[in-house]
Enzyme design. Sequence first.
Site, PDB file in Angstrom:
ATOM      1  N   LYS A 184       5.550  51.728  82.198  1.00  0.00           N
ATOM      2  CA  LYS A 184       7.247  52.580  82.109  1.00  0.00           C
ATOM      3  C   LYS A 184       7.392  52.873  81.163  1.00  0.00           C
ATOM      4  CE  LYS A 184      11.113  49.858  82.674  1.00  0.00           C
ATOM      5  NZ  LYS A 184      11.155  49.661  81.904  1.00  0.00           N
ATOM      6  N   ASN A 185       7.094  51.240  80.061  1.00  0.00           N
ATOM      7  CA  ASN A 185       8.091  51.074  79.153  1.00  0.00           C
ATOM      8  C   ASN A 185       7.067  52.165  77.993  1.00  0.00           C
ATOM      9  OD1 ASN A 185       9.701  50.192  79.823  1.00  0.00           O
ATOM     10  ND2 ASN A 185       9.440  47.811  79.106  1.00  0.00           N
ATOM     11  N   ARG A 205      19.236  53.176  80.654  1.00  0.00           N
ATOM     12  CA  ARG A 205      19.678  52.567  79.066  1.00  0.00           C
ATOM     13  C   ARG A 205      18.143  53.554  78.347  1.00  0.00           C
ATOM     14  NH1 ARG A 205      22.490  49.079  76.982  1.00  0.00           N
ATOM     15  NH2 ARG A 205      21.567  49.005  75.178  1.00  0.00           N
ATOM     16  N   ASP A 257      24.039  45.426  80.232  1.00  0.00           N
ATOM     17  CA  ASP A 257      23.942  45.591  81.111  1.00  0.00           C
ATOM     18  C   ASP A 257      23.478  43.756  81.358  1.00  0.00           C
ATOM     19  OD1 ASP A 257      21.939  44.757  80.222  1.00  0.00           O
ATOM     20  OD2 ASP A 257      21.086  46.421  80.362  1.00  0.00           O
ATOM     21  N   ASP A 259       9.823  40.280  79.656  1.00  0.00           N
ATOM     22  CA  ASP A 259       9.631  40.729  81.380  1.00  0.00           C
ATOM     23  C   ASP A 259       9.022  39.878  81.996  1.00  0.00           C
ATOM     24  OD1 ASP A 259      11.397  42.968  79.929  1.00  0.00           O
ATOM     25  OD2 ASP A 259       9.795  44.102  79.487  1.00  0.00           O
TER      26      ASP A 259
END
Length: 418
Positions: free
Chosen positions: A22-23, A93, A117, A305
């Site tokens: 994803k990142n 974000r 957040d 994470d």
Amino acid sequence: MSKFIIKPGNSLKGSVELQGAKNSALKLMAACILVRGKSDLYDVPQITDVEIMSDLLESMGISMTTNAPGHLGIDTPAHITPYAPYELVEKMRASVVVLGPLLATQGRARVSLPGGDDFGHRPIDIHIRALSELGADFQTSHGYIEASCKRLVGKRIVLDFPSHTATDNVLMAAVLAKGETVIENAAREPEIQDLADFLIKMGAKIDGAGTSRIVVQGVDTLRPASHSVIRDRVEAATFIAAAGLAGGEIEICGVRREYMDMLLEKVSQMGLVVESIENGIRVVSNGRLRSVDVATLPYPGVATDYKPLIVTMLSVADGAAIVSENLFAGRFRYVDELRRMGADIRTQGHHALIRGVDKLSGAQVRASDIRAGAALVVAGLAADSATTVLGGDHIDRGYEKFAQKLSFIGADIERVEE
Ligand code: EPU
């Protein structure tokens, strides 16, 4: 809204293939702003955050197509609208990574300021300071950043902290700046190296990505390119935790061990056996886990994470451990949910003291973010009865076919749409 229902009891066995990271995917998509014409990305994970980034690029006038699962064709016209509205930035974000490429190609950008957040206060001052040093002017009004510049000019920039997305932003701005940019104290994540590899295919001149000193020689134009996204190391950590909590033996295909050294060292100390196989790793869980202390740090340290997954494993490990969070002060919200499942966890400031219990207790819990949600799902594998994780949409933001993949390796899990 969706929810996950997990019934414990099965040990895991089999093989899973990792999705694209994803990142990395989100930044590669933003990088397509830097060219005119169609770039192709492969192994893009089919997750909500990718849909949000697609919506954002489309709202700017960029065409998105796909000809197979995991493929994205991203066609950037000569004129795009350099605007990232509140509605999309609020949802994700990571949208802020359009700032660097918009400044580099359009000379202006209007991007909604991301708010705080569930992790707490998350400023973007490092992004703004670094882009200002390259020559951009920033004003903020009505909740938006209004940025403008003539052609950016390369410079030696020292980041206050090795922020991942700030490094992405500066890198994407620097590739089209005039002259040389040196980014000192750059973030070193493998996903930054992946972004640099894509930019180099586009014609950028970059040395040192993946180290804390990145040197960029600016070029006048870039061309479209094709690239396959690297695999998701946080998804890999999630399956490792699943094996640790449910027991069993699984193969995780696509793992690059060298990108996960610190985590693999920690889980080995906890008692998991991690062996290299041809295309990844085999994880064997031989009984109860042992407690070890863990502190999160910027890459190559143990990633923040991974932390909800580690805390969950420690909740049912022998002994007691202290976990210290060094990146996001507020990243302990899921702990209340783990406590509702019987975990013995005390938090103070950015530390958590976890005393392992025999078993967790199946309960209804709610996901507060992507990784917390995944951790609660795998917690359900170590409970005494069924667990329901509400707020499954958070999990869908970062995990493709999460329930299917876990059930493929033997977990009793179901995803239910409400
Ligand atoms: N920070 C500042 N000012 C800034 C930027 C960051 O003070 O301008 C601080 C943050 O408040 C935090 C620290 O620096 O204390 C690190 O934040 P960083 O900027 O590195 O985080 P990020 O780039 O916003 C990315 C990942 C996160 C991951 C963090 C840390 C993406 C899209 N997101 O966020 O991933 O937790 O790096 O590794 O790349 C996730 O995947 O679920 C996720 C949250």
